[in-house]
Scaffold this motif. Structure first.
Motif, PDB file in Angstrom:
ATOM      1  N   GLU A 183     -29.875  12.091 -19.233  1.00 41.66           N
ATOM      2  CA  GLU A 183     -30.030  13.148 -18.271  1.00 41.66           C
ATOM      3  C   GLU A 183     -29.787  14.641 -19.003  1.00 41.66           C
ATOM      4  OE1 GLU A 183     -28.882  11.472 -13.806  1.00 41.66           O
ATOM      5  OE2 GLU A 183     -27.467  11.775 -15.370  1.00 41.66           O
TER       6      GLU A 183
ATOM      7  N   PRO B 186     -13.313  19.009 -16.399  1.00 34.77           N
ATOM      8  CA  PRO B 186     -13.932  18.005 -15.406  1.00 34.77           C
ATOM      9  C   PRO B 186     -14.842  17.046 -16.054  1.00 34.77           C
ATOM     10  CG  PRO B 186     -14.786  20.514 -15.253  1.00 34.77           C
ATOM     11  CD  PRO B 186     -13.887  20.513 -16.272  1.00 34.77           C
ATOM     12  N   ALA B 187     -14.816  16.002 -15.363  1.00 33.42           N
ATOM     13  CA  ALA B 187     -15.630  14.836 -16.130  1.00 33.42           C
ATOM     14  C   ALA B 187     -17.113  15.353 -15.812  1.00 33.42           C
ATOM     15  CB  ALA B 187     -15.484  13.676 -15.484  1.00 33.42           C
ATOM     16  N   ILE B 188     -18.008  14.988 -16.793  1.00 28.83           N
ATOM     17  CA  ILE B 188     -19.348  14.979 -16.843  1.00 28.83           C
ATOM     18  C   ILE B 188     -19.950  13.844 -15.892  1.00 28.83           C
ATOM     19  CG2 ILE B 188     -21.554  15.300 -17.950  1.00 28.83           C
ATOM     20  CD1 ILE B 188     -19.909  16.462 -20.236  1.00 28.83           C
ATOM     21  N   ASP B 189     -20.630  14.113 -14.904  1.00 28.03           N
ATOM     22  CA  ASP B 189     -21.327  13.048 -14.194  1.00 28.03           C
ATOM     23  C   ASP B 189     -22.754  12.833 -14.386  1.00 28.03           C
ATOM     24  OD1 ASP B 189     -22.187  15.585 -13.189  1.00 28.03           O
ATOM     25  OD2 ASP B 189     -21.834  15.134 -11.055  1.00 28.03           O
ATOM     26  N   ARG B 190     -23.382  13.165 -15.627  1.00 26.51           N
ATOM     27  CA  ARG B 190     -24.512  13.018 -16.097  1.00 26.51           C
ATOM     28  C   ARG B 190     -24.393  12.000 -17.278  1.00 26.51           C
ATOM     29  NH1 ARG B 190     -26.161  18.791 -17.567  1.00 26.51           N
ATOM     30  NH2 ARG B 190     -24.053  18.709 -18.053  1.00 26.51           N
ATOM     31  N   SER B 191     -25.732  11.151 -17.271  1.00 20.51           N
ATOM     32  CA  SER B 191     -25.778  10.332 -18.507  1.00 20.51           C
ATOM     33  C   SER B 191     -26.293  11.270 -19.566  1.00 20.51           C
ATOM     34  CB  SER B 191     -26.608   9.277 -18.075  1.00 20.51           C
ATOM     35  OG  SER B 191     -27.946   9.612 -18.265  1.00 20.51           O
TER      36      SER B 191
END
Length: 86
Positions: free
Chosen positions: A73, A65-70
């Motif tokens: 972060e 799954p894609a990481i949705d954090r910068s």
């Protein structure tokens, strides 16, 4: 958090007695019991096989799954986690 792996025997009355190593501090703990559905047989949990080639790794990576954090972060969360260890 640390984990200790111990072997134990469940009595006929379903009781379980454990002796922990001396370095384990007193206090609340979580207990995880792994058992086989076959009496007397304890099985190890399955571990996924490691990719053997770069192509297998790329295929595995594409399924994650894609990481949705910068990155900032993530670095902040790691710093917060490390600070909680003290």
């Amino acid at each position: 958090m640390r984990a200790e792996r111990l072997r134990a025997y469940v009595e006929d009355d379903h009781s379980l007695t454990l002796q922990l190593p001396p370095e384990v501090p007193s206090g609340d703990v979580d207990v995880l019991v792994l058992y086989s559905e076959l009496p007397g047989v304890i099985t190890e949990p399955e571990t996924p096989s490691k990719p053997k080639t770069l192509e297998e790794f790329d295929a595995w990576l594409a399924q994650q799954p894609a990481i949705d954090r910068s990155p900032d972060e993530i670095v902040r969360e790691i710093a917060e986690e490390r600070a909680s260890w003290d």
